[in-house]
Design an enzyme around this catalytic site. Structure first.
Site, PDB file in Angstrom:
ATOM      1  N   ARG A  59      26.785 -28.971 -11.852  1.00  0.00           N
ATOM      2  CA  ARG A  59      25.931 -29.914 -11.638  1.00  0.00           C
ATOM      3  C   ARG A  59      24.846 -30.145 -12.581  1.00  0.00           C
ATOM      4  O   ARG A  59      24.309 -31.323 -12.698  1.00  0.00           O
ATOM      5  CB  ARG A  59      25.090 -29.491 -10.259  1.00  0.00           C
ATOM      6  CG  ARG A  59      26.003 -29.012  -9.153  1.00  0.00           C
ATOM      7  CD  ARG A  59      26.408 -30.110  -8.314  1.00  0.00           C
ATOM      8  NE  ARG A  59      27.590 -30.726  -8.854  1.00  0.00           N
ATOM      9  CZ  ARG A  59      28.663 -30.553  -9.031  1.00  0.00           C
ATOM     10  NH1 ARG A  59      29.260 -29.130  -8.649  1.00  0.00           N
ATOM     11  NH2 ARG A  59      29.665 -30.960  -9.583  1.00  0.00           N
ATOM     12  N   ASN A  90      14.728 -33.232  -4.623  1.00  0.00           N
ATOM     13  CA  ASN A  90      15.802 -33.356  -5.581  1.00  0.00           C
ATOM     14  C   ASN A  90      15.551 -32.245  -6.679  1.00  0.00           C
ATOM     15  O   ASN A  90      14.294 -31.869  -7.258  1.00  0.00           O
ATOM     16  CB  ASN A  90      16.155 -34.557  -6.491  1.00  0.00           C
ATOM     17  CG  ASN A  90      16.070 -35.889  -5.179  1.00  0.00           C
ATOM     18  OD1 ASN A  90      16.772 -35.494  -4.260  1.00  0.00           O
ATOM     19  ND2 ASN A  90      15.713 -36.930  -5.696  1.00  0.00           N
ATOM     20  N   HIS A 107      12.645 -28.019  -3.961  1.00  0.00           N
ATOM     21  CA  HIS A 107      13.899 -26.983  -3.926  1.00  0.00           C
ATOM     22  C   HIS A 107      14.404 -26.464  -5.211  1.00  0.00           C
ATOM     23  O   HIS A 107      15.566 -26.333  -5.161  1.00  0.00           O
ATOM     24  CB  HIS A 107      15.147 -27.958  -3.255  1.00  0.00           C
ATOM     25  CG  HIS A 107      14.490 -28.283  -1.778  1.00  0.00           C
ATOM     26  ND1 HIS A 107      15.361 -29.548  -1.140  1.00  0.00           N
ATOM     27  CD2 HIS A 107      13.977 -27.811  -0.930  1.00  0.00           C
ATOM     28  CE1 HIS A 107      14.556 -29.548   0.033  1.00  0.00           C
ATOM     29  NE2 HIS A 107      13.754 -28.437   0.240  1.00  0.00           N
ATOM     30  N   GLY A 173      14.561 -42.419  -0.061  1.00  0.00           N
ATOM     31  CA  GLY A 173      15.587 -41.938  -0.543  1.00  0.00           C
ATOM     32  C   GLY A 173      16.027 -40.350   0.358  1.00  0.00           C
ATOM     33  O   GLY A 173      16.735 -39.855   0.038  1.00  0.00           O
ATOM     34  N   THR A 174      15.231 -40.203   1.397  1.00  0.00           N
ATOM     35  CA  THR A 174      15.471 -38.982   2.073  1.00  0.00           C
ATOM     36  C   THR A 174      15.506 -39.254   3.687  1.00  0.00           C
ATOM     37  O   THR A 174      15.052 -40.244   4.341  1.00  0.00           O
ATOM     38  CB  THR A 174      14.306 -38.059   2.093  1.00  0.00           C
ATOM     39  OG1 THR A 174      14.349 -36.796   3.088  1.00  0.00           O
ATOM     40  CG2 THR A 174      12.855 -38.537   2.303  1.00  0.00           C
ATOM     41  N   SER A 175      16.738 -38.561   4.135  1.00  0.00           N
ATOM     42  CA  SER A 175      16.839 -38.874   5.700  1.00  0.00           C
ATOM     43  C   SER A 175      15.932 -38.264   6.750  1.00  0.00           C
ATOM     44  O   SER A 175      15.772 -38.385   7.837  1.00  0.00           O
ATOM     45  CB  SER A 175      18.362 -38.176   6.242  1.00  0.00           C
ATOM     46  OG  SER A 175      18.291 -36.896   5.801  1.00  0.00           O
TER      47      SER A 175
END
Length: 232
Positions: A59, A90, A107, A173-175
């Protein structure tokens, strides 16, 4: 001199996806073919640390090959007109590479490692691999500096304090399905306008306080940039 208005941004995987970084939520809970709990939980680390290490090494390598997109660059450019704080879910550094100067990673960060014994021992990586035998100052194996499922989010308090000071709050960009990050909306002052940039309109009701821009991150930020500048 009049103070700059405070713009607080909560960003998620959707903004990085347009730079080519894949997200696990788009593939039924699998992340690059792995069950997320295998590679994003303390239990997964205990079962197979080498699998987890290899996963994040890849990643990290992938993220370093990706470039910031127009949405990242617009957010960085807005610092000319606003005091901008970005709170991101992110783990990549695309916001920083675009030029944003105040970024809070909820995170964790791919480009850092931490002690598997003492999470306060954090190191910035100048290479993309963490290898078996790479140790912290206390002699324990280094692990990815990522907040895994089931772990505390150490920068949540900072994020809440920033949110409470926002003159404008942007969600991009986030749910809004990942907690505690999604709970930041509860800390937005009632007087503060919320702008939500996302192709899919979520099921929530903030009345006239929230304005939806149903576009991708890059296209939506072009519209939002004009709207915000008109409010200065």
């Amino acid at each position: 001199m009049r103070r700059k208005k405070h713009l607080v941004v909560l960003s998620g995987a959707g903004i990085s996806a347009e730079s080519g970084i894949k997200t696990f939520r788009d593939s039924g809970g699998l992340w690059e073919g792995h069950d997320v709990m295998e590679v994003a939980s303390p239990e997964g680390w205990k079962r197979n640390p080498q699998l987890v290490q290899n996963f994040y090494n890849l990643r990290r390598k992938q993220a370093r090959e990706c470039l910031p997109n127009a949405a990242h660059r617009i957010l960085a450019d807005l610092e000319e007109h606003f005091e901008v704080n970005i709170i991101t879910q992110n783990v990549d550094d695309l916001h920083e590479r675009a030029g944003s100067s105040q970024v809070t990673h909820l995170h964790g960060e791919l480009n850092k490692a931490q002690s598997s014994l003492d999470p306060s021992l954090v190191y910035t990586l100048d290479h993309w691999e963490i290898k078996e035998g790479d140790q912290c100052a206390k002699g324990s194996q280094l692990r990815p500096h990522i907040v895994w499922f089931g772990e505390q989010v150490p920068k949540m308090e900072i994020a809440m304090q920033l949110t409470q000071k926002a003159d404008f709050f942007v969600v991009i960009g986030t749910s809004l399905q990942v907690y505690p990050a999604a709970g930041l909306l509860d800390f937005v002052p009632k007087r503060t306008k919320i702008y939500l940039v996302d192709p899919a309109k979520p099921h929530m009701n903030f009345g006239s306080q929230m304005e939806f821009i149903q576009k991708t991150a890059t296209e939506g930020m072009k519209d939002l940039e004009k709207m915000l500048k008109s409010l200065i």
